[in-house]
Enzyme design. Sequence first.
Site, PDB file in Angstrom:
ATOM      1  N   GLU A 113       0.737  -0.897  -0.135  1.00  0.00           N
ATOM      2  CA  GLU A 113       0.428   0.101   0.013  1.00  0.00           C
ATOM      3  C   GLU A 113       0.637   1.800  -0.047  1.00  0.00           C
ATOM      4  OE1 GLU A 113      -2.018  -1.032   3.053  1.00  0.00           O
ATOM      5  OE2 GLU A 113      -3.910  -1.482   2.152  1.00  0.00           O
ATOM      6  N   GLU A 135      -3.533  -9.773   4.549  1.00  0.00           N
ATOM      7  CA  GLU A 135      -4.397  -9.779   4.398  1.00  0.00           C
ATOM      8  C   GLU A 135      -5.708 -10.262   5.403  1.00  0.00           C
ATOM      9  OE1 GLU A 135      -3.037  -6.726   2.850  1.00  0.00           O
ATOM     10  OE2 GLU A 135      -2.690  -5.338   4.514  1.00  0.00           O
TER      11      GLU A 135
HETATM   12  N1  COA Z   1       6.138  -8.443  10.765  1.00  0.00           N
HETATM   13  C1  COA Z   1       7.094  -8.723  11.325  1.00  0.00           C
HETATM   14  N2  COA Z   1       8.031  -9.061  11.503  1.00  0.00           N
HETATM   15  C2  COA Z   1       7.891  -8.964   9.568  1.00  0.00           C
HETATM   16  C3  COA Z   1       7.015  -9.376   8.992  1.00  0.00           C
HETATM   17  C4  COA Z   1       6.256  -9.130   9.523  1.00  0.00           C
HETATM   18  N3  COA Z   1       4.756  -8.666   8.948  1.00  0.00           N
HETATM   19  N4  COA Z   1       7.718  -9.265   8.176  1.00  0.00           N
HETATM   20  C5  COA Z   1       8.448 -10.715   8.510  1.00  0.00           C
HETATM   21  N5  COA Z   1       9.201 -10.228   9.219  1.00  0.00           N
HETATM   22  C6  COA Z   1      10.454 -10.895   9.975  1.00  0.00           C
HETATM   23  C7  COA Z   1      10.475 -12.176  10.693  1.00  0.00           C
HETATM   24  O1  COA Z   1       9.975 -12.307  11.518  1.00  0.00           O
HETATM   25  C8  COA Z   1      11.482 -12.154  10.539  1.00  0.00           C
HETATM   26  O2  COA Z   1      12.297 -12.000  11.567  1.00  0.00           O
HETATM   27  P1  COA Z   1      13.601 -13.042  12.587  1.00  0.00           P
HETATM   28  O3  COA Z   1      14.687 -13.440  12.169  1.00  0.00           O
HETATM   29  O4  COA Z   1      13.660 -12.201  13.873  1.00  0.00           O
HETATM   30  O5  COA Z   1      12.177 -14.128  12.883  1.00  0.00           O
HETATM   31  C9  COA Z   1      12.571 -11.462   9.655  1.00  0.00           C
HETATM   32  O6  COA Z   1      11.299 -10.309   8.927  1.00  0.00           O
HETATM   33  C10 COA Z   1      12.635 -12.085   8.322  1.00  0.00           C
HETATM   34  O7  COA Z   1      11.443 -12.524   7.848  1.00  0.00           O
HETATM   35  P2  COA Z   1      11.573 -13.936   6.769  1.00  0.00           P
HETATM   36  O8  COA Z   1      10.250 -14.921   7.661  1.00  0.00           O
HETATM   37  O9  COA Z   1      12.333 -15.423   7.863  1.00  0.00           O
HETATM   38  O10 COA Z   1      11.952 -13.693   5.819  1.00  0.00           O
HETATM   39  P3  COA Z   1      11.737 -15.646   4.691  1.00  0.00           P
HETATM   40  O11 COA Z   1      12.166 -14.704   3.291  1.00  0.00           O
HETATM   41  O12 COA Z   1      12.235 -16.318   5.179  1.00  0.00           O
HETATM   42  O13 COA Z   1       9.395 -14.264   4.172  1.00  0.00           O
HETATM   43  C11 COA Z   1       7.921 -12.850   4.018  1.00  0.00           C
HETATM   44  C12 COA Z   1       9.999 -13.629   3.838  1.00  0.00           C
HETATM   45  C13 COA Z   1       7.667 -11.810   3.092  1.00  0.00           C
HETATM   46  C14 COA Z   1       7.238 -13.666   2.588  1.00  0.00           C
HETATM   47  C15 COA Z   1       7.292 -13.504   5.646  1.00  0.00           C
HETATM   48  O14 COA Z   1       8.232 -13.042   5.767  1.00  0.00           O
HETATM   49  C16 COA Z   1       5.744 -13.267   5.227  1.00  0.00           C
HETATM   50  O15 COA Z   1       5.488 -13.610   4.565  1.00  0.00           O
HETATM   51  N6  COA Z   1       5.751 -11.666   5.598  1.00  0.00           N
HETATM   52  C17 COA Z   1       4.689 -11.232   6.336  1.00  0.00           C
HETATM   53  C18 COA Z   1       4.310 -10.667   5.599  1.00  0.00           C
HETATM   54  C19 COA Z   1       2.393  -9.960   5.696  1.00  0.00           C
HETATM   55  O16 COA Z   1       1.913 -11.217   5.760  1.00  0.00           O
HETATM   56  N7  COA Z   1       2.144  -8.503   5.948  1.00  0.00           N
HETATM   57  C20 COA Z   1       0.831  -7.966   6.166  1.00  0.00           C
HETATM   58  C21 COA Z   1       0.935  -7.589   7.322  1.00  0.00           C
HETATM   59  S1  COA Z   1      -0.597  -6.932   7.608  1.00  0.00           S
END
Ligand code: COA
Length: 261
Positions: A113, A135
């Site tokens: 966004e 979401e």
């Molecule tokens: N909020 C808080 N922390 C987040 C985050 C979020 N939205 N997205 C990623 N992180 C953090 C992870 O917890 C991780 O932290 P850590 O190393 O302390 O455990 C770090 O960022 C790296 O993320 P990781 O998931 O290990 O990387 P990845 O390459 O395996 O996956 C994503 C990347 C983006 C696919 C995955 O992190 C993800 O799906 N994140 C959530 C995205 C989401 O749903 N956003 C919408 C929120 S409304």
Amino acid sequence: MADEVLFDVNERVATITLNRPDKLNAIDAALGSQLIESLVEVRNNDDIRAAVITGAGRAFCAGADLTQGDGPAASAGPAGHFETSQRIRFDEFDAKKPLIAAINGHALGGGFEIALICDLRIGADNARARLGLPEITLGFFPLAGGPMRLPRAIPQAYANEMLFLGRRLDMQTALQWGLISRLVPPDELLPTAQEMAAQIAGYAPIAVRALKELTYAQTDMTLDQANRFGASLRWIVGQTADSKEGPRAFAEGRQPEFKGE
Ligand code: COA
């Protein structure tokens, strides 16, 4: 407070870097408020004519911080509306100047966004990057512009795949769907975005500002209203010295010198 958003100005172009790379630039309170401060500065500082938004590290922004408090859905009030009295939301704030998203990696949820508030979006040719609004898979729905801005940006059928399925797109698909206008090698992303911003920063700022106003305001108008509003703005821009300078410079075979007057 750590600098969760970096702000740099060079030759009338601001670069805003979301800077919480170990958390993929997830939006916590500090990052959110520093982003707003940056956008306010872009709007208020007459020396800034355009801005680039990008992310530090391997992500653009992974959206709202899902590990803090009760999560992003908890900030919605009983009627499902966010409380706006305490702080400005980035999706409601009009920076008045062109914004360019340089999408270096994942842009998800609120991160996507942030890209949607930008007037131009370009992406890095990064095979791992995903763009999306997850979401709905989390039990709520996006409210920082997703359901409002996305169907205005791309066809509804594509928008709905993102909104209702929570589908995450790779950059090639984002390009095909028209979410980004260019895909460039990762090391060329920021220079390309900054070059685009510098190009706009070289144009007459009053004309650019009026064009941005018209481009978005007209989506809520009838064609007749839009034509009238456009004609009024165009008349005002036609009174500026810069609007005389462009044609004069062309006739004299030189580059125009726009002064913002
Ligand atoms: N909020 C808080 N922390 C987040 C985050 C979020 N939205 N997205 C990623 N992180 C953090 C992870 O917890 C991780 O932290 P850590 O190393 O302390 O455990 C770090 O960022 C790296 O993320 P990781 O998931 O290990 O990387 P990845 O390459 O395996 O996956 C994503 C990347 C983006 C696919 C995955 O992190 C993800 O799906 N994140 C959530 C995205 C989401 O749903 N956003 C919408 C929120 S409304």
